[in-house]
Design an enzyme around this catalytic site. Structure first.
Site, PDB file in Angstrom:
ATOM      1  N   ARG A 170       0.816  -1.215   0.000  1.00 28.07           N
ATOM      2  CA  ARG A 170       0.000   0.000   0.000  1.00 28.07           C
ATOM      3  C   ARG A 170       0.846   1.259   0.000  1.00 28.07           C
ATOM      4  O   ARG A 170       0.564   2.224  -0.676  1.00 28.07           O
ATOM      5  CB  ARG A 170      -0.908  -0.020   1.234  1.00 28.07           C
ATOM      6  CG  ARG A 170      -1.545   1.323   1.548  1.00 28.07           C
ATOM      7  CD  ARG A 170      -2.608   1.199   2.621  1.00 28.07           C
ATOM      8  NE  ARG A 170      -3.602   0.230   2.222  1.00 28.07           N
ATOM      9  CZ  ARG A 170      -4.381  -0.428   3.072  1.00 28.07           C
ATOM     10  NH1 ARG A 170      -4.256  -0.221   4.363  1.00 28.07           N
ATOM     11  NH2 ARG A 170      -5.251  -1.306   2.645  1.00 28.07           N
ATOM     12  N   TYR A 171       1.863   1.234   0.803  1.00 28.45           N
ATOM     13  CA  TYR A 171       2.716   2.413   0.969  1.00 28.45           C
ATOM     14  C   TYR A 171       3.971   2.286   0.112  1.00 28.45           C
ATOM     15  O   TYR A 171       4.389   1.183  -0.208  1.00 28.45           O
ATOM     16  CB  TYR A 171       3.139   2.554   2.437  1.00 28.45           C
ATOM     17  CG  TYR A 171       2.019   2.776   3.411  1.00 28.45           C
ATOM     18  CD1 TYR A 171       1.396   4.015   3.508  1.00 28.45           C
ATOM     19  CD2 TYR A 171       1.592   1.752   4.247  1.00 28.45           C
ATOM     20  CE1 TYR A 171       0.371   4.220   4.415  1.00 28.45           C
ATOM     21  CE2 TYR A 171       0.565   1.957   5.163  1.00 28.45           C
ATOM     22  CZ  TYR A 171      -0.037   3.183   5.249  1.00 28.45           C
ATOM     23  OH  TYR A 171      -1.043   3.393   6.141  1.00 28.45           O
TER      24      TYR A 171
ATOM     25  N   ARG B 208       7.457   0.045   1.424  1.00 29.38           N
ATOM     26  CA  ARG B 208       7.328  -0.937   2.501  1.00 29.38           C
ATOM     27  C   ARG B 208       6.084  -1.788   2.325  1.00 29.38           C
ATOM     28  O   ARG B 208       5.073  -1.329   1.811  1.00 29.38           O
ATOM     29  CB  ARG B 208       7.323  -0.282   3.876  1.00 29.38           C
ATOM     30  CG  ARG B 208       6.217   0.721   4.137  1.00 29.38           C
ATOM     31  CD  ARG B 208       6.667   1.579   5.310  1.00 29.38           C
ATOM     32  NE  ARG B 208       5.617   2.432   5.845  1.00 29.38           N
ATOM     33  CZ  ARG B 208       5.232   3.579   5.307  1.00 29.38           C
ATOM     34  NH1 ARG B 208       5.752   3.968   4.152  1.00 29.38           N
ATOM     35  NH2 ARG B 208       4.307   4.318   5.887  1.00 29.38           N
TER      36      ARG B 208
ATOM     37  N   CYS C 124      -3.689 -16.948  15.326  1.00 30.13           N
ATOM     38  CA  CYS C 124      -3.048 -16.352  16.494  1.00 30.13           C
ATOM     39  C   CYS C 124      -3.236 -17.295  17.664  1.00 30.13           C
ATOM     40  O   CYS C 124      -4.088 -18.175  17.617  1.00 30.13           O
ATOM     41  CB  CYS C 124      -3.703 -15.009  16.819  1.00 30.13           C
ATOM     42  SG  CYS C 124      -3.352 -13.773  15.580  1.00 30.13           S
TER      43      CYS C 124
ATOM     44  N   CYS D 230      -8.628 -12.088  19.357  1.00 33.86           N
ATOM     45  CA  CYS D 230      -9.231 -10.879  19.907  1.00 33.86           C
ATOM     46  C   CYS D 230     -10.571 -10.634  19.215  1.00 33.86           C
ATOM     47  O   CYS D 230     -10.647 -10.674  17.984  1.00 33.86           O
ATOM     48  CB  CYS D 230      -8.310  -9.685  19.655  1.00 33.86           C
ATOM     49  SG  CYS D 230      -6.580 -10.045  19.998  1.00 33.86           S
TER      50      CYS D 230
ATOM     51  N   CYS E  93     -10.676  -8.148  16.241  1.00 34.43           N
ATOM     52  CA  CYS E  93      -9.617  -8.295  15.237  1.00 34.43           C
ATOM     53  C   CYS E  93     -10.004  -7.691  13.899  1.00 34.43           C
ATOM     54  O   CYS E  93     -11.066  -7.939  13.362  1.00 34.43           O
ATOM     55  CB  CYS E  93      -9.276  -9.761  15.034  1.00 34.43           C
ATOM     56  SG  CYS E  93      -7.988  -9.982  13.805  1.00 34.43           S
TER      57      CYS E  93
ATOM     58  N   ARG F 237      -8.549  -8.364  11.127  1.00 33.49           N
ATOM     59  CA  ARG F 237      -8.362  -9.329  10.030  1.00 33.49           C
ATOM     60  C   ARG F 237      -9.183 -10.593  10.256  1.00 33.49           C
ATOM     61  O   ARG F 237      -8.767 -11.690   9.903  1.00 33.49           O
ATOM     62  CB  ARG F 237      -6.888  -9.675   9.877  1.00 33.49           C
ATOM     63  CG  ARG F 237      -6.076  -8.474   9.522  1.00 33.49           C
ATOM     64  CD  ARG F 237      -4.854  -8.719   8.682  1.00 33.49           C
ATOM     65  NE  ARG F 237      -4.213  -7.420   8.487  1.00 33.49           N
ATOM     66  CZ  ARG F 237      -3.224  -6.981   9.250  1.00 33.49           C
ATOM     67  NH1 ARG F 237      -2.714  -7.724  10.213  1.00 33.49           N
ATOM     68  NH2 ARG F 237      -2.725  -5.782   9.035  1.00 33.49           N
TER      69      ARG F 237
ATOM     70  N   ASP G 294     -11.264  -0.756  14.483  1.00 31.30           N
ATOM     71  CA  ASP G 294     -11.739  -0.794  13.100  1.00 31.30           C
ATOM     72  C   ASP G 294     -13.195  -1.246  13.045  1.00 31.30           C
ATOM     73  O   ASP G 294     -13.669  -1.956  13.934  1.00 31.30           O
ATOM     74  CB  ASP G 294     -10.849  -1.743  12.290  1.00 31.30           C
ATOM     75  CG  ASP G 294      -9.454  -1.156  12.091  1.00 31.30           C
ATOM     76  OD1 ASP G 294      -9.377   0.060  11.869  1.00 31.30           O
ATOM     77  OD2 ASP G 294      -8.478  -1.912  12.173  1.00 31.30           O
TER      78      ASP G 294
ATOM     79  N   ASP H 270      -7.343   3.914  10.914  1.00 33.11           N
ATOM     80  CA  ASP H 270      -7.063   3.348   9.597  1.00 33.11           C
ATOM     81  C   ASP H 270      -8.249   3.704   8.713  1.00 33.11           C
ATOM     82  O   ASP H 270      -9.378   3.310   8.990  1.00 33.11           O
ATOM     83  CB  ASP H 270      -6.870   1.826   9.711  1.00 33.11           C
ATOM     84  CG  ASP H 270      -5.573   1.368   9.068  1.00 33.11           C
ATOM     85  OD1 ASP H 270      -5.237   1.904   8.003  1.00 33.11           O
ATOM     86  OD2 ASP H 270      -4.921   0.477   9.634  1.00 33.11           O
TER      87      ASP H 270
ATOM     88  N   LYS I 122      -3.121   4.558   7.487  1.00 31.70           N
ATOM     89  CA  LYS I 122      -3.152   5.093   8.846  1.00 31.70           C
ATOM     90  C   LYS I 122      -3.126   6.619   8.821  1.00 31.70           C
ATOM     91  O   LYS I 122      -2.251   7.217   8.200  1.00 31.70           O
ATOM     92  CB  LYS I 122      -1.946   4.575   9.623  1.00 31.70           C
ATOM     93  CG  LYS I 122      -1.950   3.069   9.787  1.00 31.70           C
ATOM     94  CD  LYS I 122      -0.705   2.612  10.524  1.00 31.70           C
ATOM     95  CE  LYS I 122      -0.650   1.104  10.638  1.00 31.70           C
ATOM     96  NZ  LYS I 122      -0.318   0.435   9.341  1.00 31.70           N
TER      97      LYS I 122
HETATM   98  C1  LIG Z   1       0.623  -0.395   9.123  1.00 38.28           C
HETATM   99  C2  LIG Z   1       0.990  -0.819   7.797  1.00 38.28           C
HETATM  100  C3  LIG Z   1       2.316  -0.732   7.359  1.00 38.28           C
HETATM  101  C4  LIG Z   1       3.427  -0.190   8.227  1.00 38.28           C
HETATM  102  O1  LIG Z   1       3.213   1.171   8.474  1.00 38.28           O
HETATM  103  P1  LIG Z   1       4.246   2.027   9.369  1.00 38.28           P
HETATM  104  O2  LIG Z   1       3.535   3.316   9.597  1.00 38.28           O
HETATM  105  O3  LIG Z   1       5.493   2.164   8.556  1.00 38.28           O
HETATM  106  O4  LIG Z   1       4.484   1.262  10.624  1.00 38.28           O
HETATM  107  C5  LIG Z   1       2.605  -1.135   6.073  1.00 38.28           C
HETATM  108  N1  LIG Z   1       1.634  -1.586   5.251  1.00 38.28           N
HETATM  109  C6  LIG Z   1       0.354  -1.669   5.631  1.00 38.28           C
HETATM  110  C7  LIG Z   1      -0.662  -2.147   4.668  1.00 38.28           C
HETATM  111  C8  LIG Z   1      -0.019  -1.290   6.917  1.00 38.28           C
HETATM  112  O5  LIG Z   1      -1.286  -1.394   7.311  1.00 38.28           O
HETATM  113  S1  SF4 Z   2      -5.980  -8.452  16.705  1.00 33.35           S
HETATM  114 FE1  SF4 Z   2      -6.277 -10.215  15.301  1.00 33.35          FE
HETATM  115  S2  SF4 Z   2      -4.256 -10.524  14.366  1.00 33.35           S
HETATM  116 FE2  SF4 Z   2      -3.944  -9.257  16.226  1.00 33.35          FE
HETATM  117  S3  SF4 Z   2      -3.516 -10.742  17.853  1.00 33.35           S
HETATM  118 FE3  SF4 Z   2      -5.703 -10.319  17.907  1.00 33.35          FE
HETATM  119  S4  SF4 Z   2      -6.616 -11.968  16.670  1.00 33.35           S
HETATM  120 FE4  SF4 Z   2      -4.439 -11.880  16.162  1.00 33.35          FE
END
Ligand SMILES: *Cc1c(COP(=O)(O)O)cnc(C)c1O
Ligand code: SF4
Length: 393
Positions: free
Chosen positions: A119-120, A123, A132, A136, A139, A141, A301, A338, A345
């Site tokens: 996305r960015y 990175r 996990c 949580c 979560c 995801r 989220d 987010d 973010k």
């Molecule tokens: C959070 C995140 C990152 C890392 O972001 P930083 O601000 O550099 O810590 C990279 N890619 C995605 C998709 C993210 O959600």
């Molecule tokens: S928020 Fe989701 S990915 Fe993070 S530790 Fe909890 S269950 Fe795992």
């Protein structure tokens, strides 16, 4: 005739056993196998358990390590740890309820055929695992971290590493999931080694893991040696309440730090758990006490079954104001939300310094407000000073 003895493969601990249980007494894999995976399995362990219907399991599994269960208050249904991990009626399916499984738009930013979210610039987020140790309820995801077991397909991991290797622009890889530490040492050693070997242009390799907090014995000297060998520079852990910080956690955090790895803290702001200035101040100070730098506080989220945790934006701003200036600067994290659909973010920052027009229209002034609410105006900052060129000697 000999009777066959059947031992339950999971060997769940009863309340008495849990009270006497030393989580450091057995290898992590063994404790991992003892996770509670249905709320009914905890009825014997915790009092005043809320009963929920089976629809909550359609979207998200339950998984709780004995160590986490030990941290739960057996009598208080509002215990901040219980709230994070036990399913509640808020998650039950309701007619007309909007479902949003990928509200961060991660799938749209996923490189096809891989588990890399790009996305960015420069990175990537590499989702290596889809489980996990403890799940949580909030979560982000859920769409992928929905089963108590399972891992990302080997071919997908290979294609992901190939993608990182062939993109020389990528200089930062964040391993997450799920939790990368749910893998055994051998698999982790392989993945980290493959990234380092095939993508020498990657400068920064980091891991996000909540398992360090949920099953601290996962951190072993062997694991730390692997992280050190592959030059993992940062491990971010996820803690939402000071009750999650125990002597065992401190000990294992130190082990990671001794491998020369910097550590960061991520926190999700959750209504009823930590939407409180005193709790956040304490959490962040305890983190820097153990050398873990608070990094991000996330707004919850908008995932299905997590709406009851959402802290309104105005309250997020107040919470930030309650920490900035009041505790050590290095203990103050960046608050972020987010953005829906993949905006990424976005920092949540109250206005301390603002530029406003002067009443006479002659320019602007800069209004400043400090953490205690004291204000001052700095009209000089609103002007473009022309620095007189220095006369030559
Ligand atoms: C959070 C995140 C990152 C890392 O972001 P930083 O601000 O550099 O810590 C990279 N890619 C995605 C998709 C993210 O959600
Ligand atoms: S928020 Fe989701 S990915 Fe993070 S530790 Fe909890 S269950 Fe795992």
């Amino acid at each position: 005739m000999l009777q066959k003895v059947v031992i339950s493969p999971r060997q769940l601990l009863t309340r008495a056993e849990l009270e006497a249980y030393d989580p450091a007494s057995e290898p992590w894999q063994k404790q991992f196998a003892r996770r509670y995976t249905h709320h009914s399995e905890l009825k014997d362990v915790l009092n005043r358990m809320e009963d929920v219907n089976e629809t909550v399991y359609e979207k998200f599994a339950v998984s709780i390590t004995p160590y986490m269960a030990q941290l739960m208050d057996p009598n208080d249904p509002d215990c901040p740890i219980r709230l994070q991990y036990l399913p509640s009626h808020h998650e039950e399916k309701k007619p007309g309820f909007e479902t949003m499984l990928d509200e961060l738009g991660e799938e749209g930013d996923t490189v096809p055929g891989t588990s890399v979210v790009h996305r960015y610039p420069r990175r990537v987020l590499f989702l290596v695992s889809n489980t996990c140790s403890t799940l949580c309820r909030f979560c982000t995801r859920k769409r992928m971290v929905s089963q108590p077991s399972g891992s990302v397909h080997k071919d997908e991991i290979e294609r992901s590493i190939d993608y990182i290797a062939s993109n020389k622009d990528i200089d930062d890889v964040l391993l997450s999931g799920g939790d990368p530490l749910t893998f055994d040492d051998e698999r982790l050693d392989y993945i980290l080694g493959a990234i380092r070997e095939r993508a020498p242009h990657v400068r920064f390799l980091r891991i996000g893991s909540r398992m360090v907090v949920q099953l601290p014995t996962r951190v072993t000297p062997e694991l730390c040696a692997i992280l050190e060998k592959h030059r993992v520079q940062m491990v971010n852990i996820h803690i939402n309440h000071p009750k999650e910080i125990t002597p065992l956690l401190r000990e294992r955090v130190k082990m990671i730090q001794k491998a020369g790895i910097m550590m960061g803290l991520q926190t999700v702001c959750l209504k009823g758990v930590n939407d409180d200035v005193a709790i956040l101040r304490d959490l962040f100070m305890q983190a820097i006490e153990m050398g873990v730098r608070p990094y991000y506080v996330y707004s919850t989220d908008m995932v299905e079954g997590a709406h009851h945790f959402i802290v309104p934006h105005q309250r997020m701003l107040e919470l930030y104001e309650g920490v900035r200036g009041w505790i050590s600067g290095p203990a103050v994290p960046t608050f972020v939300v987010d953005g829906l659909g993949g905006l990424g973010k976005l920092p949540i920052i109250p206005t301390y310094v603002s530029e406003e027009p002067l009443p006479d229209g002659s320019g602007t002034t800069v209004k400043c407000r400090n953490y205690k609410g004291m204000t001052v105006e700095m009209p000089g900052l609103g002007q473009h000073f022309r620095v007189p060129s220095q006369s030559r000697a």
